[in-house]
Write an enzyme that holds these catalytic residues in place. Sequence first.
Site, short mmCIF file in Angstrom:
data_model
loop_
_atom_site.label_atom_id
_atom_site.label_comp_id
_atom_site.label_asym_id
_atom_site.label_seq_id
_atom_site.Cartn_x
_atom_site.Cartn_y
_atom_site.Cartn_z
CD GLN A 135 -1.45 0.08 5.23
OE1 GLN A 135 -1.12 1.31 4.95
NE2 GLN A 135 -0.57 -0.89 5.54
CE LYS A 146 4.42 -2.33 4.75
NZ LYS A 146 5.04 -1.15 5.13
CB THR A 199 0.91 7.32 1.15
OG1 THR A 199 0.77 6.44 2.31
CG2 THR A 199 0.34 8.45 1.30
CB CYS A 218 2.56 5.03 9.22
SG CYS A 218 2.60 6.58 8.65
N PRO A 242 0.94 -1.17 -0.03
CG PRO A 242 -0.10 -1.05 2.31
CD PRO A 242 0.83 -1.99 1.40
CB ALA A 302 7.18 -0.44 -1.29
NE ARG A 303 12.95 2.34 -1.03
CZ ARG A 303 14.32 2.30 -1.05
NH1 ARG A 303 14.93 3.41 -1.14
NH2 ARG A 303 14.57 1.47 -0.35
#
Length: 630
Positions: free
Chosen positions: A345, A415, A293, A376, A291, A500-501
């Site tokens: 999420q 997570k 942002t 986060c 997920p 992710a990245r």
Amino acid sequence: MENSMEETVEKKTDVVVKGDAALKTQFLTTKDKFHEFVDSGWKGPKGHKTSDNDKPEEEKETSVEEPETKKFKVDPEERNKVGKPDGKRIRGQNKSRPHTKPNAFDEKRLCPSVIQDNKECTYGDKCIFLHDAAEYMGSKLADIGESCYLYDTFGKCAYGLSCRYAKAHTTPDFKTMENAELIKANEGRETVKNSLKKELQNQLRKRSVAFKKSEEYLKTLANNKDKTQQLGNDPTGEEQRVSTEAETQQASQDKQPPVKTIGPLTDEDVIKLRQCEKKQVDFQDKLYLAPLTTCGNLPFRRLCKRFGADITCGEMAMCTNLLQGQQSEWALLKRHESEDVFGVQVEGCFPDTMTRCAELINNNADVDFVDINSGCPIDLVYKKGGGCGLMTRNRKFEQIIKGMNHVLDVPLTVKIRTGVQEKCNIAHKLIPEMKKWDVSMITLHGRSREQRYTKLADWDYITACSKLASPVPLFGNGDILSYEDAMKAKETGVSGIMIARGALIKPWIFTEIKESRHWDISSNERLDILRDFSNFGLEHWGSDTRGVEKTRTFMLEWLSFMYRYIPVGLLERVPQKINERPPFYMGRNYLESLMASQHAGDWIRISEMLLGPVPKNFIFLPKHKANAYK
């Protein structure tokens, strides 16, 4: 001979910098030469140089197939305008980015009543929008292209005359055309689910939504708290035991049937689902798109699904905003029809709001699992006790997980990070507890909150945690940018991999992992990927000016990651590592060089190839100041 060797070493030293990725020397160049080449080759939104005849002599000699690079360049006069004191480069994050962005790029806007087949305007003479179609078409921004993706796909464009591709479906007398065959073929098709209904939004705003299961669980929390306080006043516990027996006896006498007794009675009416009886999701050996942002929006997830992502998840949503019925927050829960295994999420720090939010999602959204964000790192979330803050609040964390499990009919996942402090891992202490709390799956990012991205992810620690988590699936996350990285990660014994990245830098990484190969993708193929994103964006956010510029903004946010990709054919050592910076280099054609630029002005150029020129009042402020465009 010695002098020539020294000169060669000096030239290489000028170009190669510690921490940069290893490229073949014939492609390396300097910052100034790179920017000069990119600026001289730009022809505008309609075209770009690709032929050898258009390249400088130096470029003809070094070019093999395609180019790529980074860029930062501002004229001395412009430095003061963008806030560069004393000519120094702006550094750090754009933490003070304005939240209000221009959302009206048209000088005159057409009334929605005219767009919707000339319906009667409810505002009458007080309406501030235009009702004359001819006048609007005369002042409207020029169309971007000759064909409309929405009209070609669905047979009708809901944006009518306001569409930036209106010529494709507008008659000379300003009527909107329709393709009956396509409309019939798409009849009954629901491409996007989980939209917020107006009725539910009104109920949430009036706080009239009933949370029966949540209240049931929260009462048990309150009772447990009262009992704990009473036990503190009565060390023997005898008084508490007698009162509890009396309450139980009274409750059994006064107990009402759990459901209405009209009609057939099923097990589901009177028996709460056990954990093993809930809807199950096979998490084993799957590729999970994290997920993300801002960048993990629905159009981007559609691209990743096409490239082979098995599991997708919506962007982090704040539970309090969902409970208030905020349209922008509910938009993060939307699910495309191509997302076969999809979760949402949520972030929060209190058992009551998180439990109610879980019940709200369970009753009003189509999801396969719900994920708790306990990783986060941003201050706004952490200082309130959410995100990483939950990892240090075991009691609240337990209450949140048990409460959400009580109201959900789908699996609950979590997570987490290794911990909060850099050298103080605590995930291994939490994982055995989460197993007791009936978590269905755990994702571990191999970094702490304080560490952020300063060091590589700790996969040795992830390995140890995966053994502790068994038989609960544990996904590892961190620094996956190639199929070789993924193979090494799988050897650690994790149940699956979250990316992710790596997906932002190259979304085709899912294809590389599944086919076990390095894909030397061309710049034209990458432009086609961006074109698909723009089409998906127009479908999701709209094909009018507002939707076009929203699509552009999200594309630019994505390009702030995508420029870091270095083509496989240019690398001295394969694969590229995620912690290595791309040096300045000349690629194999002009477009590849343009895509390698780290300058926001060049990202704007790429967006103009697909979405037309930017409006006069367009401003793009990415998360890092050095990439700002004004």
